[in-house]
Design an enzyme around this catalytic site. Structure first.
Site, mmCIF file in Angstrom:
data_model
loop_
_atom_site.group_PDB
_atom_site.id
_atom_site.type_symbol
_atom_site.label_atom_id
_atom_site.label_comp_id
_atom_site.label_asym_id
_atom_site.label_seq_id
_atom_site.Cartn_x
_atom_site.Cartn_y
_atom_site.Cartn_z
ATOM 1 N N ASP A 155 0.856 -1.191 0.000
ATOM 2 C CA ASP A 155 0.000 0.000 0.000
ATOM 3 C C ASP A 155 0.889 1.238 0.000
ATOM 4 O O ASP A 155 1.354 1.691 1.048
ATOM 5 C CB ASP A 155 -0.897 -0.032 1.234
ATOM 6 N N VAL A 156 1.144 1.765 -1.198
ATOM 7 C CA VAL A 156 2.009 2.946 -1.347
ATOM 8 C C VAL A 156 1.301 4.113 -2.038
ATOM 9 O O VAL A 156 1.800 5.233 -2.033
ATOM 10 C CB VAL A 156 3.307 2.611 -2.118
ATOM 11 N N LYS A 157 0.178 3.831 -2.688
ATOM 12 C CA LYS A 157 -0.649 4.865 -3.342
ATOM 13 C C LYS A 157 0.194 5.795 -4.218
ATOM 14 O O LYS A 157 0.085 7.026 -4.149
ATOM 15 C CB LYS A 157 -1.433 5.664 -2.297
ATOM 16 N N ARG A 158 1.003 5.216 -5.072
ATOM 17 C CA ARG A 158 1.842 6.023 -5.961
ATOM 18 C C ARG A 158 0.988 6.644 -7.057
ATOM 19 O O ARG A 158 0.049 6.029 -7.562
ATOM 20 C CB ARG A 158 2.934 5.162 -6.603
#
Length: 283
Positions: free
Chosen positions: A100-103
């Site tokens: 979960d990094v939401k790049r």
């Protein structure tokens, strides 16, 4: 399964994991409050022990782990090293990982983010990552190309569980289409699986969004996508919300739990028993 040898599409591998281990995603998120409850220091050593115990407890009992990168990054390079170790150990044990990094960026920058997490052999390699489409759906294409070439996946923010999400996600585009619907259509287009298979580009849809998923037409626009659903457990949603929120798409839902799952630790046996109980509840 090693990421460097994973030839099968991510959607296919994910569906197989759900069929074998249930729909739970274990959010291995070392919150300071959880570390304290477990009697661990809020330090790189503490999050390493937390991650080790959590992975041991959930391996073989969940569809995938979903570590939130921020809780590791807050400890600097030492924390990122713990995340690297966690992802590597999960890969060695055949546990899928959704980082979960939401790049979200454009062009070569988005491509660099994708190489950091989706390139086989990268230090922070995961099976899939979360991405933000709010610089335009086309901004995701560099990540999608790399993901699909290597049997990896993406989960695109569509209808999030935060209260302010509708300000953007329900808004109409120039063509009078809700933004979230355009995102769903793009996810289906770029990640659709073969007939009867799950796509490798999924959507993030909160379990607390009420009827928005169906009312805005995302179910019809993206019938093959897996659905990563935060909002269960500590955020208020429960098993009964599955059918109410997702309707006929409930079979595609991945139930993301972090505090609601890991609060049973640190005793490994108690934690495993709690995971098994949750598996039955969300079957």
């Amino acid at each position: 399964m090693s990421g460097s040898t994973a030839a099968r599409p991510f959607g296919s591998r994910l569906r197989q994991a759900v069929e074998a281990n249930g729909r739970l995603l274990a959010g291995i998120d070392p919150h300071a409050s959880l570390l304290e409850a477990w009697g661990l220091p809020d330090s790189p050593a503490g999050i390493a022990e937390f991650s080790r115990i959590a992975l041991d407890a959930v391996a073989g009992q969940v569809a995938a782990i979903k570590p939130q990168s921020a809780f590791f990054e807050r400890h600097g390079s030492a924390g990122v090293a713990v995340l690297e170790q966690l992802l590597g150990e999960a890969r060695e044990r055949g546990v899928l990982s959704i980082l979960d990094v939401k790049r979200g960026d454009i062009g070569s920058t988005m491509e660099a983010y994708a190489h950091a997490h989706l390139r086989p052999g990268a230090p922070l390699e995961a099976d899939a990552i979360t991405v933000s489409p709010y610089l335009g759906t086309g901004s995701l294409d560099p990540a999608a190309r790399l993901a699909l070439a290597h049997g990896k996946g993406l989960f695109v923010l569509a209808l999030t569980s935060n209260p302010d999400g509708p300000q953007v996600q329900h808004a109409l585009t120039a063509s009078d289409t809700p933004v979230a619907l355009e995102i769903a259509r793009h996810a289906e287009l770029i990640g659709a699986g073969a007939s009867g298979e799950w796509g490798s580009v999924g959507l993030v849809v909160g379990a607390t969004v009420g009827d928005a998923y169906r009312r805005l037409g995302l179910d019809r626009a993206a019938p093959s996508v897996p659905l990563l659903a935060p909002g269960f457990g500590a955020q208020g949603a429960g098993p009964a919300d599955m059918a109410e929120v997702f309707g006929e798409s409930a079979g595609h839902v991945l139930v993301s739990l972090s505090r609601g799952l890991l609060s049973a630790g640190p005793d490994p046996d108690r934690l495993r028993a709690h995971v098994e109980q949750l598996r039955r509840q969300y079957a």
